[in-house]
Design a protein around this motif. Structure first.
Motif, PDB file in Angstrom:
ATOM      1  N   ALA A 180      43.399  21.423  36.364  1.00 31.23           N
ATOM      2  CA  ALA A 180      43.506  22.594  37.247  1.00 31.23           C
ATOM      3  C   ALA A 180      44.284  23.577  36.771  1.00 31.23           C
ATOM      4  O   ALA A 180      43.732  24.838  36.994  1.00 31.23           O
ATOM      5  N   GLU A 181      45.389  23.307  36.581  1.00 33.32           N
ATOM      6  CA  GLU A 181      46.327  24.414  35.947  1.00 33.32           C
ATOM      7  C   GLU A 181      45.509  25.234  34.827  1.00 33.32           C
ATOM      8  O   GLU A 181      45.892  26.637  34.818  1.00 33.32           O
ATOM      9  N   ARG A 182      45.091  24.928  33.874  1.00 34.68           N
ATOM     10  CA  ARG A 182      44.557  25.566  32.670  1.00 34.68           C
ATOM     11  C   ARG A 182      43.302  26.185  33.480  1.00 34.68           C
ATOM     12  O   ARG A 182      43.301  27.276  32.947  1.00 34.68           O
ATOM     13  N   LEU A 183      42.428  25.655  34.407  1.00 37.51           N
ATOM     14  CA  LEU A 183      41.458  26.415  34.904  1.00 37.51           C
ATOM     15  C   LEU A 183      42.035  27.634  35.508  1.00 37.51           C
ATOM     16  O   LEU A 183      41.246  28.829  35.388  1.00 37.51           O
ATOM     17  N   ILE A 184      42.835  27.421  36.469  1.00 40.38           N
ATOM     18  CA  ILE A 184      43.458  28.640  37.359  1.00 40.38           C
ATOM     19  C   ILE A 184      44.023  29.665  36.200  1.00 40.38           C
ATOM     20  O   ILE A 184      44.157  30.974  36.459  1.00 40.38           O
ATOM     21  N   ALA A 185      44.831  29.177  35.160  1.00 37.51           N
ATOM     22  CA  ALA A 185      45.452  30.055  34.184  1.00 37.51           C
ATOM     23  C   ALA A 185      44.405  30.876  33.687  1.00 37.51           C
ATOM     24  O   ALA A 185      44.434  32.202  33.541  1.00 37.51           O
ATOM     25  N   ALA A 186      42.964  30.399  33.061  1.00 34.22           N
ATOM     26  CA  ALA A 186      41.922  30.980  32.654  1.00 34.22           C
ATOM     27  C   ALA A 186      41.125  32.105  33.631  1.00 34.22           C
ATOM     28  O   ALA A 186      41.104  33.242  33.129  1.00 34.22           O
ATOM     29  N   VAL A 187      41.228  31.704  34.825  1.00 33.01           N
ATOM     30  CA  VAL A 187      40.766  32.544  36.105  1.00 33.01           C
ATOM     31  C   VAL A 187      41.751  33.768  36.032  1.00 33.01           C
ATOM     32  O   VAL A 187      41.121  35.018  36.265  1.00 33.01           O
ATOM     33  N   GLU A 188      42.892  33.550  36.142  1.00 34.23           N
ATOM     34  CA  GLU A 188      43.902  34.557  35.969  1.00 34.23           C
ATOM     35  C   GLU A 188      43.841  35.593  34.874  1.00 34.23           C
ATOM     36  O   GLU A 188      44.001  36.733  35.234  1.00 34.23           O
ATOM     37  N   GLU A 189      43.625  35.133  33.758  1.00 33.13           N
ATOM     38  CA  GLU A 189      43.573  35.956  32.551  1.00 33.13           C
ATOM     39  C   GLU A 189      42.198  36.675  32.474  1.00 33.13           C
ATOM     40  O   GLU A 189      42.485  37.684  31.912  1.00 33.13           O
TER      41      GLU A 189
END
Length: 194
Positions: A180-189
């Motif tokens: 979930a952290e990875r997915l959110i980080a990707a969306v934020e990027e």
């Protein structure tokens, strides 16, 4: 459908799926009428309701019907928690929550009721402090955010999005929270680069 009705529908469905017999009410007056007619073992109330407030309904349940109750509400200020404590709620859950967060508290309250710790024939004693299950700041918990992203991006139901997140985590050999952290980080990027 407004947010309150969506929450009511989701909670009702989730509790029914977990094996509870659920009767819902759209407003405080209807909740009192149904409590009087159906005599449920327990009530789950919102504070903000049309007609009579959740506090009004709780007073009726405590003083007249002698039915244990808990609150599910977005209010977390000291005055609200003091009022919940004064009324003798068996639990106070702070929104936003999903059914997976609500069920353990409901299960525990029913276990206490069945063990005799909570008696439906008498008003529950006011605890020295309410049972409050607070969730982290909504934007700090990556799991529901990731589920929401997957729901939106792939037009999935909440259950299907959660399952997809779990599969992604399993494929990467990491925890669901880490995925979930990875997915959110990707969306934020992506948002920063847009």
């Amino acid at each position: 459908m407004d947010d309150d009705r969506l929450v009511l529908a989701a909670v009702t469905h989730g509790l029914a799926q977990a094996g509870y017999e659920v009767v819902d009410a759209d407003n405080g007056d209807e909740a009192i009428l149904k409590a009087r007619q159906l005599r449920p073992e327990m009530a789950l109330l919102d504070i903000r309701m049309e007609g009579k407030s959740g506090f009004d309904v709780a007073e009726y349940l405590r003083d007249v019907a002698r039915i244990p109750f808990m609150f599910l509400s977005a209010f977390a200020d000291e005055a609200t928690i003091a009022k919940v404590n004064e009324l003798g709620a068996v639990a106070y859950l702070i929104k936003p929550l999903d059914i997976d967060q609500i069920l353990p508290t409901v299960d525990e309250a029913f276990a206490r009721l069945r063990s005799g710790e909570l008696a439906s024939a008498a008003p529950p004693p006011a605890p020295s402090a309410p049972v409050v299950t607070a969730t982290p700041e909504p934007l700090s918990d990556p799991l529901p955010l990731a589920v929401g992203v997957l729901m939106h991006r792939h037009a999935l139901s909440r259950v299907a999005a959660r399952q997809r997140l779990q599969r992604m985590a399993a494929e990467q050999g990491i925890s669901e929270a880490a995925q979930a952290e990875r997915l959110i980080a990707a969306v934020e990027e992506l948002a920063r680069s847009a």
